[in-house]
Design a protein around this motif. Structure first.
Motif, mmCIF file in Angstrom:
data_model
loop_
_atom_site.group_PDB
_atom_site.id
_atom_site.type_symbol
_atom_site.label_atom_id
_atom_site.label_comp_id
_atom_site.label_asym_id
_atom_site.label_seq_id
_atom_site.Cartn_x
_atom_site.Cartn_y
_atom_site.Cartn_z
ATOM 1 N N ALA A 148 136.839 -55.086 42.519
ATOM 2 C CA ALA A 148 136.657 -56.483 42.748
ATOM 3 C C ALA A 148 136.248 -56.726 44.185
ATOM 4 O O ALA A 148 135.876 -57.860 44.494
ATOM 5 C CB ALA A 148 137.840 -57.065 42.384
ATOM 6 N N PHE A 149 136.239 -55.939 45.072
ATOM 7 C CA PHE A 149 135.756 -56.306 46.510
ATOM 8 C C PHE A 149 134.396 -56.136 46.756
ATOM 9 O O PHE A 149 133.516 -55.154 47.437
ATOM 10 C CB PHE A 149 136.460 -55.159 47.726
ATOM 11 C CG PHE A 149 138.042 -55.454 47.637
ATOM 12 C CD1 PHE A 149 138.592 -56.403 47.481
ATOM 13 C CD2 PHE A 149 138.757 -54.472 48.027
ATOM 14 C CE1 PHE A 149 140.120 -56.550 47.300
ATOM 15 C CE2 PHE A 149 140.108 -54.346 48.279
ATOM 16 C CZ PHE A 149 140.588 -55.478 47.724
ATOM 17 N N ALA A 150 133.622 -56.857 45.733
ATOM 18 C CA ALA A 150 132.260 -56.991 45.760
ATOM 19 C C ALA A 150 131.653 -58.290 45.358
ATOM 20 O O ALA A 150 132.492 -58.959 44.356
ATOM 21 C CB ALA A 150 131.838 -55.698 44.755
ATOM 22 N N GLU A 151 130.378 -58.195 45.748
ATOM 23 C CA GLU A 151 129.954 -59.756 44.973
ATOM 24 C C GLU A 151 129.825 -59.753 43.638
ATOM 25 O O GLU A 151 129.989 -60.985 43.021
ATOM 26 C CB GLU A 151 128.666 -59.944 45.692
ATOM 27 C CG GLU A 151 128.661 -60.121 47.274
ATOM 28 C CD GLU A 151 127.425 -60.090 48.179
ATOM 29 O OE1 GLU A 151 126.991 -60.929 48.950
ATOM 30 O OE2 GLU A 151 126.426 -59.445 47.524
ATOM 31 N N ARG A 352 136.913 -63.768 53.865
ATOM 32 C CA ARG A 352 135.597 -63.348 53.604
ATOM 33 C C ARG A 352 135.783 -62.073 53.609
ATOM 34 O O ARG A 352 136.406 -61.136 54.336
ATOM 35 C CB ARG A 352 134.286 -63.847 54.399
ATOM 36 C CG ARG A 352 134.774 -65.436 55.054
ATOM 37 C CD ARG A 352 134.803 -66.193 53.705
ATOM 38 N NE ARG A 352 133.602 -66.196 52.818
ATOM 39 C CZ ARG A 352 133.344 -66.887 51.804
ATOM 40 N NH1 ARG A 352 134.352 -67.555 51.331
ATOM 41 N NH2 ARG A 352 132.084 -66.600 51.052
ATOM 42 N N LEU A 353 134.763 -61.324 52.698
ATOM 43 C CA LEU A 353 134.794 -59.758 52.598
ATOM 44 C C LEU A 353 134.664 -59.230 53.980
ATOM 45 O O LEU A 353 135.056 -58.052 54.153
ATOM 46 C CB LEU A 353 133.543 -59.513 51.886
ATOM 47 C CG LEU A 353 133.342 -58.096 51.353
ATOM 48 C CD1 LEU A 353 134.581 -57.458 50.590
ATOM 49 C CD2 LEU A 353 132.051 -57.902 50.527
ATOM 50 N N ARG A 370 150.125 -62.551 49.658
ATOM 51 C CA ARG A 370 148.948 -62.480 48.969
ATOM 52 C C ARG A 370 147.723 -63.250 49.585
ATOM 53 O O ARG A 370 147.724 -64.210 49.807
ATOM 54 C CB ARG A 370 148.912 -63.153 47.443
ATOM 55 C CG ARG A 370 148.520 -62.346 46.382
ATOM 56 C CD ARG A 370 148.701 -60.744 46.533
ATOM 57 N NE ARG A 370 148.564 -59.813 45.164
ATOM 58 C CZ ARG A 370 149.017 -58.732 45.034
ATOM 59 N NH1 ARG A 370 149.933 -58.207 45.977
ATOM 60 N NH2 ARG A 370 148.601 -57.754 44.216
ATOM 61 N N GLN A 371 146.741 -62.360 50.040
ATOM 62 C CA GLN A 371 145.393 -62.719 50.576
ATOM 63 C C GLN A 371 144.523 -62.538 49.564
ATOM 64 O O GLN A 371 144.293 -61.547 48.606
ATOM 65 C CB GLN A 371 145.255 -61.724 51.840
ATOM 66 C CG GLN A 371 146.273 -61.728 52.653
ATOM 67 C CD GLN A 371 146.039 -60.616 53.822
ATOM 68 O OE1 GLN A 371 145.401 -60.931 54.966
ATOM 69 N NE2 GLN A 371 146.548 -59.293 53.829
ATOM 70 N N ILE A 372 143.328 -63.570 49.564
ATOM 71 C CA ILE A 372 142.346 -63.473 48.615
ATOM 72 C C ILE A 372 140.950 -63.450 49.181
ATOM 73 O O ILE A 372 140.934 -64.224 50.280
ATOM 74 C CB ILE A 372 142.467 -64.797 47.790
ATOM 75 C CG1 ILE A 372 143.683 -64.804 46.891
ATOM 76 C CG2 ILE A 372 141.131 -64.847 46.984
ATOM 77 C CD1 ILE A 372 143.545 -63.833 45.799
ATOM 78 N N VAL A 373 140.230 -62.488 49.041
ATOM 79 C CA VAL A 373 138.823 -62.571 49.225
ATOM 80 C C VAL A 373 137.932 -63.534 48.303
ATOM 81 O O VAL A 373 138.209 -63.509 47.139
ATOM 82 C CB VAL A 373 138.154 -61.161 49.299
ATOM 83 C CG1 VAL A 373 136.506 -61.329 49.608
ATOM 84 C CG2 VAL A 373 139.011 -60.229 50.023
#
Length: 376
Positions: A148-151, A352-353, A370-373
């Motif tokens: 999920a760490f992708a556009e 941001r990523l 919890r941190q959200i990109v």
């Protein structure tokens, strides 16, 4: 298709990650979806301690890998034989794809799907395929079938749960791991009943979600345990009836004294065999200890064997909250909307990523829940 993604090549980097930068933000090639697969535009992705365990090397995975396993996004393309999903749908991603046919799936335990576990270990999608390619032409692996760490990402349709498109993506993402695992540990694995006592050890995203789940199930008293006062304060705000700082107190003695012999249910989310032993020690006769943490595979846990029989004690593992994602994610979302699971209060940071290494520094120090990109 070219997309930006966070790639891990060499686990075991030394913190601070803002200096060592174990995750490199790269432009990689993403193949279109194959049979039974969908392409997702990732809208939000959560940082979990399970990601950190891969980064620091305590949870071995095949490399290189596009990281991230908690996310939500919009379907943009469906491969052949995809049923029930179409472009424009908002989906929450499950980190265990369930084949629907193996023994565990057929018995209602998709978290233990055998082909899903095999593909996750191999770094592939459920079909055995890899859809990521690095700049040198080599393939990269999928993290738990999600990445999920992708556009954008290609996932098995068996990893995607359609949800109401009005749900904010940064909230929807939380249901893919933190909520599914923590709430599920309390209601599915422990099966807490109203009026039963419970203690939760470790108050990260999963642990605090377990507090929410235990409260919703009617646990009383509900005791929270951690070594950080900020986490203990958060647990009290979310419904714990008392909190114990394990740095300042003999946790086992304190809980047994508070409860007159121990709690009915102890839930451990730290991933430490020592903390798991504490959790076992605070359960009462006939009590249940649930562990949802993931220690290093070489770590061992032991208990007085006679207590299992003479006191009818139970130790249970809880992977993905013993959940059926297609059933439980919509249920938990309904409880959130009814005000019974305020999971939005777990979200402490948005980023941001490009800032992801610094965010893992916060996670490793316990400075975030919890941190959200977020992606455009």
């Amino acid at each position: 298709m070219k997309v930006r993604a966070a790639v891990l090549r060499n686990p075991g980097a030394v913190a601070p990650y803002s200096n060592s930068r174990p995750l490199s933000i790269e432009t990689v090639e993403l193949d279109p979806p194959g049979r039974g697969e969908i392409m997702i535009r990732i809208r939000a992705a959560g940082l979990c301690h399970s990601d950190l365990s891969v980064i620091d090397g305590s949870r071995p995975r095949i490399m290189p890998m596009v990281m991230g396993h908690e996310g939500a996004g919009e379907v943009v393309e469906c491969g052949p034989d995809v049923v029930g999903l179409r472009p424009g749908d908002l989906v929450v991603l499950s980190f265990v794809p369930s084949c629907g046919h193996c023994g565990p799936c057929a018995s209602g335990r998709p978290a233990l799907c055998e082909p899903g576990a095999g593909s996750n270990t191999a770094g592939t999608l459920l079909t055995g395929s890899r859809r990521w390619h690095l700049n040198d032409g080599s393939s990269a692996n999928h993290h738990l079938g999600v990445s999920a760490f992708a556009e954008m990402a290609v996932v098995s349709a068996r990893s995607a749960i359609k949800v109401d498109s009005s749900l904010r993506p940064e909230i929807a993402a939380l249901f893919g791991c933190a909520v599914l695992t923590g709430v599920g540990a309390a209601v599915n694995t422990a099966q807490i009943r109203p009026g039963e006592s419970a203690a939760v050890f470790g108050l990260g995203g999963v642990g605090l979600a377990a507090v929410l789940g235990a409260k919703a199930a009617g646990a009383n008293p509900l005791i929270a345990v951690d070594v950080l006062q900020s986490k203990l304060d958060a647990a009290l705000e979310l419904g714990a009836t008392s909190a114990i700082n394990a740095r300042d107190h003999d946790v086992v003695a304190a809980i047994r004294d508070m409860t007159g012999g121990g709690v009915h249910h102890a839930i451990e989310t730290v991933g430490s065999e020592a903390v798991l032993a504490q959790a076992y020690s605070v359960t009462c006769r006939g009590g249940t200890t649930v562990t949802a943490g993931l220690p290093h595979p070489h770590r061992m846990f032991s208990v007085p064997a006679v207590s299992l029989v003479a006191e009818e004690r139970t130790v249970k593992g809880s992977y993905m909250g013993s959940a059926v994602p297609s059933r439980d994610i919509p249920r938990y979302i309904d409880l959130y909307r009814a005000g019974l699971l305020p999971v939005d209060r777990l979200l402490t940071h948005r980023l941001r990523l490009d800032d992801i290494n610094e965010a893992f520094d916060r996670l490793s120090k316990g400075a975030a829940i919890r941190q959200i990109v977020e992606f455009d």
